[in-house]
Design a protein around this motif. Structure first.
Motif, mmCIF file in Angstrom:
data_model
loop_
_atom_site.group_PDB
_atom_site.id
_atom_site.type_symbol
_atom_site.label_atom_id
_atom_site.label_comp_id
_atom_site.label_asym_id
_atom_site.label_seq_id
_atom_site.Cartn_x
_atom_site.Cartn_y
_atom_site.Cartn_z
ATOM 1 N N ILE A 3 0.711 -1.289 -0.079
ATOM 2 C CA ILE A 3 -0.026 0.000 0.005
ATOM 3 C C ILE A 3 0.925 1.275 0.021
ATOM 4 C CG2 ILE A 3 -1.868 1.271 1.385
ATOM 5 C CD1 ILE A 3 -2.751 -1.309 2.313
ATOM 6 N N ARG A 4 0.530 2.187 -0.942
ATOM 7 C CA ARG A 4 1.274 3.399 -0.838
ATOM 8 C C ARG A 4 0.534 4.196 0.007
ATOM 9 N NH1 ARG A 4 5.122 1.418 -3.328
ATOM 10 N NH2 ARG A 4 5.871 1.983 -5.161
ATOM 11 N N ILE A 5 1.094 5.056 0.564
ATOM 12 C CA ILE A 5 0.631 6.108 1.717
ATOM 13 C C ILE A 5 -0.044 7.421 1.004
ATOM 14 C CG2 ILE A 5 0.973 7.503 3.658
ATOM 15 C CD1 ILE A 5 3.305 5.673 4.750
ATOM 16 N N PHE A 6 -1.115 7.679 1.349
ATOM 17 C CA PHE A 6 -1.806 8.883 1.098
ATOM 18 C C PHE A 6 -1.505 9.762 1.954
ATOM 19 C CE2 PHE A 6 -4.341 6.999 -2.181
ATOM 20 C CZ PHE A 6 -5.109 5.831 -1.848
ATOM 21 N N ARG A 7 -0.937 10.834 1.604
ATOM 22 C CA ARG A 7 -0.507 12.182 2.462
ATOM 23 C C ARG A 7 -1.352 13.295 2.211
ATOM 24 N NH1 ARG A 7 4.431 9.178 1.443
ATOM 25 N NH2 ARG A 7 5.320 8.879 3.275
ATOM 26 N N PHE A 8 -2.097 14.035 2.843
ATOM 27 C CA PHE A 8 -2.353 15.324 2.650
ATOM 28 C C PHE A 8 -2.064 16.625 3.410
ATOM 29 C CE2 PHE A 8 -6.197 13.995 0.294
ATOM 30 C CZ PHE A 8 -6.202 12.596 0.417
ATOM 31 N N GLN A 9 -1.804 17.563 2.691
ATOM 32 C CA GLN A 9 -1.578 18.471 3.488
ATOM 33 C C GLN A 9 -2.708 19.725 3.753
ATOM 34 O OE1 GLN A 9 1.576 19.586 3.987
ATOM 35 N NE2 GLN A 9 2.915 18.238 2.653
ATOM 36 N N ASN A 10 -3.585 19.518 3.013
ATOM 37 C CA ASN A 10 -4.771 20.381 3.185
ATOM 38 C C ASN A 10 -6.137 19.326 3.835
ATOM 39 O OD1 ASN A 10 -7.187 21.856 2.813
ATOM 40 N ND2 ASN A 10 -6.645 22.761 1.043
ATOM 41 N N ILE A 11 -6.133 19.746 4.947
ATOM 42 C CA ILE A 11 -7.199 18.843 5.593
ATOM 43 C C ILE A 11 -8.534 19.026 5.077
ATOM 44 C CG2 ILE A 11 -7.885 20.371 7.560
ATOM 45 C CD1 ILE A 11 -7.108 16.691 8.048
ATOM 46 N N ASN A 12 -9.158 20.138 4.636
ATOM 47 C CA ASN A 12 -10.221 20.298 3.947
ATOM 48 C C ASN A 12 -10.618 19.618 2.895
ATOM 49 O OD1 ASN A 12 -10.543 22.343 5.837
ATOM 50 N ND2 ASN A 12 -10.151 24.112 4.636
ATOM 51 N N ILE A 13 -9.361 19.546 1.987
ATOM 52 C CA ILE A 13 -9.666 18.419 0.768
ATOM 53 C C ILE A 13 -9.928 17.058 1.344
ATOM 54 C CG2 ILE A 13 -8.418 17.280 -1.208
ATOM 55 C CD1 ILE A 13 -7.208 20.015 -1.590
ATOM 56 N N LEU A 14 -9.136 16.488 2.371
ATOM 57 C CA LEU A 14 -9.385 15.228 2.935
ATOM 58 C C LEU A 14 -10.736 15.085 3.641
ATOM 59 C CD1 LEU A 14 -8.673 12.570 3.967
ATOM 60 C CD2 LEU A 14 -7.662 13.541 5.676
ATOM 61 N N ALA A 15 -11.123 16.273 4.142
ATOM 62 C CA ALA A 15 -12.649 16.218 4.869
ATOM 63 C C ALA A 15 -13.867 16.054 3.877
ATOM 64 C CB ALA A 15 -12.887 17.275 5.822
ATOM 65 N N GLN A 16 -13.415 16.671 2.708
ATOM 66 C CA GLN A 16 -14.713 16.659 1.477
ATOM 67 C C GLN A 16 -14.646 15.113 0.729
ATOM 68 O OE1 GLN A 16 -13.944 19.492 -1.601
ATOM 69 N NE2 GLN A 16 -15.773 18.424 -2.985
#
Length: 309
Positions: A3-16
């Motif tokens: 599994i490749r790790i998903f990384r998010f800088q913008n938490i709003n994008i993740l929330a959506q």
């Protein structure tokens, strides 16, 4: 599945990406205010397009179509894509990422493992990565490759040739399978006497590798470095060179997982307070600290509600 790790800088994008429309409507009904993140419907459509493109890219880079296989012409890739990129298969992969633990779907808890919901959430996460990474096509290619390999391993007996055009992915996949050592890569840019761009790329892997190349094309120079690194590493393993294998550091991995279980929520909270923080996950474990027995799903939902005000 590697599994490749998903990384998010913008938490709003993740929330959506994690918010199903059911959750949005339920929130608005209960709170009487608009849910600030919207829902993942558009991400689902975009994620589908991204997966379709990179599925074809995955096979083409490995030499298909070819007369020596069952994929003899481009239309065979299209048909194979239609058969494998289906709701059932994507839902099974979503389970490996433990997406039921974090998808937001209001009080409809029974839908967290619904194949349609899971498949759509996986597509939304892929699309969100595309936006969050600043439209980094190479990054999206790397995180989707394990998905396609899993699909092909499940549904088709296709001999997957070694990647011909992306030595970086081949190198990273090789070291991920053999060791937990992390390569250090640096890129220097300058102009030569003729004002032409010159890139110097260096790759180090502990004391095993130290490769440096210079060229006028950054991507091609990087690919040459990764290609040489892969060849040298394969030679070392062929000669029974003692790499620090994964099983030799299993205890450290176990300790890290234990630490992740008690810190992942707080990393997410810090990301909410500070946009410079990065939230990342490959597998999601339930929060197990004795002071708080709430599941990760509950904590994420609380954090999303906190963001709504």
């Amino acid at each position: 599945m590697n599994i490749r790790i998903f990384r998010f800088q913008n938490i709003n994008i993740l929330a959506q990406a994690l918010t199903n429309k059911i959750h949005e409507l339920e929130f608005q009904s209960k709170k009487g205010i608009k849910y600030p993140f919207g829902n993942n419907e558009e991400f689902v459509v975009i994620g589908q397009m991204i997966l379709e493109f990179y599925f074809s890219d995955y096979l083409i880079q490995r030499g298909y179509p070819t007369k020596d296989s069952s994929i003899k012409k481009p239309s065979d890739i299209v048909q194979l894509r239609q058969r494998l990129l289906n709701e059932k298969n994507l839902a099974e992969i979503a389970l490996q990422y433990n997406l039921p633990n974090i998808v937001q779907i209001g009080n409809q808890i029974g839908l967290k493992r619904n194949p349609k919901i899971l498949a759509e959430t996986l597509k939304a996460i892929v699309a969100a990565q595309y936006y969050d990474s600043g439209f980094d096509l190479e990054h999206v290619r790397e995180i989707t490759q394990p998905i396609f390999k899993e699909l092909l391993d499940k549904g088709q007996n296709i001999p997957i040739a070694e990647l011909k055009q992306n030595a970086k992915s081949s190198f990273l996949e090789f070291i991920n399978n053999f060791t937990d050592l992390k390569p250090k890569v640096s890129v220097e840019w300058k102009k030569d006497a003729n004002s032409a761009n010159v890139f110097k790329v260096q790759l180090e892997l502990d004391s095993l590798l130290n490769i440096t190349k210079t060229g006028i094309n950054k991507r091609q120079t990087e690919q040459l470095v990764y290609h040489d690194a892969l060849m040298q590493l394969k030679q070392k393993t062929t000669n029974q060179y003692n790499l620090p294998l994964k099983n030799e550091i299993q205890k450290n991995v176990s300790d890290q997982r234990s630490s992740e279980q008690s810190t992942i929520i707080y990393e997410l909270e810090r990301s909410i307070l500070n946009d410079s923080q990065t939230f990342h996950f490959s597998e999601v474990y339930e929060f197990s600290n004795t002071d708080c027995q709430e599941s990760l799903s509950d904590k994420v939902e609380q954090l999303l509600e906190k963001l709504a005000f």
